[in-house]
Design a protein around this motif. Sequence first.
Motif, PDB file in Angstrom:
ATOM      1  N   ARG A  28       0.898  -1.358  -0.095  1.00 58.83           N
ATOM      2  CA  ARG A  28      -0.012  -0.019   0.080  1.00 58.83           C
ATOM      3  C   ARG A  28       0.891   1.203  -0.047  1.00 58.83           C
ATOM      4  N   ARG A  29       2.134   0.965  -0.022  1.00 55.28           N
ATOM      5  CA  ARG A  29       3.135   2.415  -0.031  1.00 55.28           C
ATOM      6  C   ARG A  29       3.314   3.016  -1.278  1.00 55.28           C
ATOM      7  N   PRO A  30       3.134   4.199  -1.192  1.00 59.66           N
ATOM      8  CA  PRO A  30       3.283   5.238  -2.541  1.00 59.66           C
ATOM      9  C   PRO A  30       4.231   4.559  -3.232  1.00 59.66           C
ATOM     10  N   GLY A  31       4.149   4.414  -4.627  1.00 64.15           N
ATOM     11  CA  GLY A  31       5.313   3.951  -5.483  1.00 64.15           C
ATOM     12  C   GLY A  31       5.491   2.288  -5.705  1.00 64.15           C
ATOM     13  N   PHE A  32       4.749   1.520  -4.697  1.00 64.39           N
ATOM     14  CA  PHE A  32       4.903   0.075  -5.061  1.00 64.39           C
ATOM     15  C   PHE A  32       4.083   0.019  -6.325  1.00 64.39           C
ATOM     16  N   PRO A  33       4.554  -1.120  -7.075  1.00 62.66           N
ATOM     17  CA  PRO A  33       3.925  -1.315  -8.363  1.00 62.66           C
ATOM     18  C   PRO A  33       2.709  -1.828  -8.165  1.00 62.66           C
ATOM     19  N   ASP A  51      10.822  -6.576  -8.003  1.00 63.47           N
ATOM     20  CA  ASP A  51      12.415  -6.581  -8.036  1.00 63.47           C
ATOM     21  C   ASP A  51      13.010  -5.305  -8.002  1.00 63.47           C
ATOM     22  N   GLU A  52      12.830  -4.844  -9.179  1.00 68.17           N
ATOM     23  CA  GLU A  52      13.186  -3.323  -9.355  1.00 68.17           C
ATOM     24  C   GLU A  52      12.963  -2.444  -8.183  1.00 68.17           C
ATOM     25  N   TRP A  53      11.663  -2.459  -7.922  1.00 65.51           N
ATOM     26  CA  TRP A  53      11.182  -1.502  -6.793  1.00 65.51           C
ATOM     27  C   TRP A  53      12.188  -1.791  -5.582  1.00 65.51           C
TER      28      TRP A  53
END
Length: 69
Positions: A28-33, A51-53
């Motif tokens: 739920r974090r901002p920016g998580f895919p 994986d990239e995140w």
Amino acid sequence: MKRPRLYGPGELAALFGVSRQRVLQITRRPGFPEPVARLIGTTIWDADEVDEWARHNRPPRPTDGDDDR
């Protein structure tokens, strides 16, 4: 055609070394895919995107306060 690698909550818990409850907080974090799909019983994510995140945003591990010995 190559099939995409996918992660569900169990795979994310293993990857990050956290509980499934913590996985819910992380996703739920901002920016998580964004999920690839939301199914009745689960949500799935593209493993390459996660994986990239994770390379740039490794989620913080909860501590129990024992680090100040």
